[in-house]
Design an enzyme around this catalytic site. Sequence first.
Site, PDB file in Angstrom:
ATOM      1  N   VAL A 196       0.816  -1.223   0.000  1.00 57.43           N
ATOM      2  CA  VAL A 196       0.000   0.000   0.000  1.00 57.43           C
ATOM      3  C   VAL A 196       0.849   1.271   0.000  1.00 57.43           C
ATOM      4  CG1 VAL A 196      -2.055  -0.987   1.084  1.00 57.43           C
ATOM      5  CG2 VAL A 196      -0.187  -0.111   2.508  1.00 57.43           C
ATOM      6  N   GLY A 197       2.103   1.139   0.363  1.00 60.59           N
ATOM      7  CA  GLY A 197       2.882   2.382   0.413  1.00 60.59           C
ATOM      8  C   GLY A 197       4.366   2.112   0.379  1.00 60.59           C
ATOM      9  N   GLY A 226       8.101   4.476   1.130  1.00 59.37           N
ATOM     10  CA  GLY A 226       8.641   5.804   1.463  1.00 59.37           C
ATOM     11  C   GLY A 226      10.046   5.643   1.977  1.00 59.37           C
ATOM     12  N   TYR A 263      10.982   4.994   4.753  1.00 59.04           N
ATOM     13  CA  TYR A 263      11.107   3.918   5.760  1.00 59.04           C
ATOM     14  C   TYR A 263      11.282   2.551   5.103  1.00 59.04           C
ATOM     15  CZ  TYR A 263       6.181   4.048   4.411  1.00 59.04           C
ATOM     16  OH  TYR A 263       5.003   4.095   3.697  1.00 59.04           O
ATOM     17  N   LYS A 271       5.741  -3.682   7.779  1.00 59.87           N
ATOM     18  CA  LYS A 271       6.666  -2.659   7.280  1.00 59.87           C
ATOM     19  C   LYS A 271       8.012  -3.328   7.051  1.00 59.87           C
ATOM     20  CE  LYS A 271       8.864   1.397   9.386  1.00 59.87           C
ATOM     21  NZ  LYS A 271       8.600   2.567  10.221  1.00 59.87           N
ATOM     22  N   ASP A 307       9.853  13.805  13.883  1.00 61.51           N
ATOM     23  CA  ASP A 307       9.434  13.929  12.480  1.00 61.51           C
ATOM     24  C   ASP A 307       7.917  13.902  12.382  1.00 61.51           C
ATOM     25  OD1 ASP A 307       9.710  12.038   9.405  1.00 61.51           O
ATOM     26  OD2 ASP A 307       9.764  14.200   9.743  1.00 61.51           O
TER      27      ASP A 307
HETATM   28  C1  LIG Z   1       3.894   1.758   8.379  1.00 56.63           C
HETATM   29  C2  LIG Z   1       2.810   2.791   8.472  1.00 56.63           C
HETATM   30  O1  LIG Z   1       3.142   3.810   9.387  1.00 56.63           O
HETATM   31  C3  LIG Z   1       1.445   2.189   8.818  1.00 56.63           C
HETATM   32  C4  LIG Z   1       1.223   1.461  10.000  1.00 56.63           C
HETATM   33 CL1  LIG Z   1       2.506   1.232  11.133  1.00 56.63          CL
HETATM   34  C5  LIG Z   1      -0.046   0.918  10.254  1.00 56.63           C
HETATM   35  N1  LIG Z   1      -1.056   1.106   9.386  1.00 56.63           N
HETATM   36  C6  LIG Z   1      -0.874   1.807   8.243  1.00 56.63           C
HETATM   37  C7  LIG Z   1       0.360   2.384   7.934  1.00 56.63           C
HETATM   38  C8  LIG Z   1       0.479   3.199   6.707  1.00 56.63           C
HETATM   39  C9  LIG Z   1       0.291   2.647   5.442  1.00 56.63           C
HETATM   40  N2  LIG Z   1       0.418   3.425   4.333  1.00 56.63           N
HETATM   41  C10 LIG Z   1       0.712   4.750   4.428  1.00 56.63           C
HETATM   42  C11 LIG Z   1       0.872   5.358   5.687  1.00 56.63           C
HETATM   43  C12 LIG Z   1       0.775   4.570   6.840  1.00 56.63           C
HETATM   44  C13 LIG Z   1       1.180   6.820   5.821  1.00 56.63           C
HETATM   45  C14 LIG Z   1       0.865   7.603   4.541  1.00 56.63           C
HETATM   46  C15 LIG Z   1       1.456   6.880   3.395  1.00 56.63           C
HETATM   47  N3  LIG Z   1       0.862   5.528   3.285  1.00 56.63           N
HETATM   48  C16 LIG Z   1       0.499   5.143   1.990  1.00 56.63           C
HETATM   49  N4  LIG Z   1      -0.021   3.932   1.760  1.00 56.63           N
HETATM   50  O2  LIG Z   1       0.648   5.925   1.076  1.00 56.63           O
END
Ligand SMILES: C[C@H](O)c1c(Cl)cncc1-c1cnc2c(c1)CCCN2C(N)=O
Length: 412
Positions: free
Chosen positions: A30-31, A33, A35, A57, A156
Amino acid sequence: RAWMDADFRRQLSARRERVEDAFEFEGRKVGRGSYGQVFKTKPRSCADAPAGDYALKQIEGSGLSMSACREIALLRELKHPNVISLKQVYLAHETRQIWLLFDYAEHDLWRMINFHASAKKCNSQVSLPPNFTKSIMHQILCGIHYLHSNWVLHRDLKPANILVMGATSPERGRVKIADLGLARLFHQPLTPLTEIDPVVVTFWYRAPELLLGARHYTKAIDLWAIGCIMAELITDKPLFYCKQEEDIKTSSPYNRDQLERIFSVMGFPSQQDWRDLPHLPKYGDLVRNFGTGQQYARFSLGRHMSRSFGMSETSPEFRLLSRLLAMDPLRRPSAREALEDRYFLEEPRPAADVFNGFDIPYGKRDFISDSSDNKDDLARQQQSQPVHASLQQYQQSHQQALLLQQQQQQLS
Ligand SMILES: C[C@H](O)c1c(Cl)cncc1-c1cnc2c(c1)CCCN2C(N)=O
């Protein structure tokens, strides 16, 4: 490694639980970055994890980097309803990859604010509870108060790191502070020299003392970022938005454009406003670039917020905002003092579910395909989601609900 005989090591690696055996994450990214990358996963039936969605993650790079080690060590100790909880750590020995397992949060302030900004542009109203901003602010401050009382600084804070649990979670509408990867225990503020993040690191939430070379992070630096987030929740625009020159590879913390933006909103700090300003390392650069700051004399936060948003300078909301955004870090409230502000004591009170039972208008996170790993696709992907789709979906379901309500009223 010699001391661990081969047979023992074979037994260990045979017994070690592999992340791919326990969780299904193929095609569920889903993402991505700075990290690393994050997947929305479910436990496989054989795993002993409770049912539900999890965020996996995958830490960027291999091996235990200092920041990965620090994030893991900190997160294992920390337990608070408004701080994301680390469920499990997986070390893949073959690839030396690190995977962190968290509860999954369907929303985050970055996507939520983009959604509202786009809805405004389309002139379509989204109905939210009157205490929406107040509830979010209250829970961010509770989480940060917990971290600060454990001598942990986030360092941050920005909308993308403030998560909100979705409708399918038992903690519907609860705020979770995430991405403590950069958390430090009072260490030197390292400006990320080469942030691998496709969205270049933003300075929009960086306190002025950091931009002027302050050598130590403080709790006040987190409180400044929270003030920036509060203003953004109110106006749907980053308060200190500053265009990003591509690839800022400067090593100096001094960022003239960002300071210029802060002064054009806040005004220029006088000796009375900020006694210690002349002692900051980059004060010389400041004087060279801005002189006595006369050109900012008529600017102030009150002027900005009343002109851009019609906010009254005597409202408790504005008074808390101006305390959080004090230029002098010594004048900013602690998290506890902010929580005791009148803003949180008067009606409507902050709610545990920030949506307060309202429909959640935001779509779920989209899965991204691996092909979009190159930068321009990713930059597009990072743009606000195709809001219209989820906006129409929201309106349709909302219209149906309104119709149903009217029919019931006619019947009763
Ligand atoms: C690892 C992350 O912090 C996270 C955690 Cl621990 C738990 N549930 C969702 C997330 C999470 C997934 N995706 C995104 C984000 C956050 C921030 C914004 C960016 N993002 C996308 N998918 O773009």
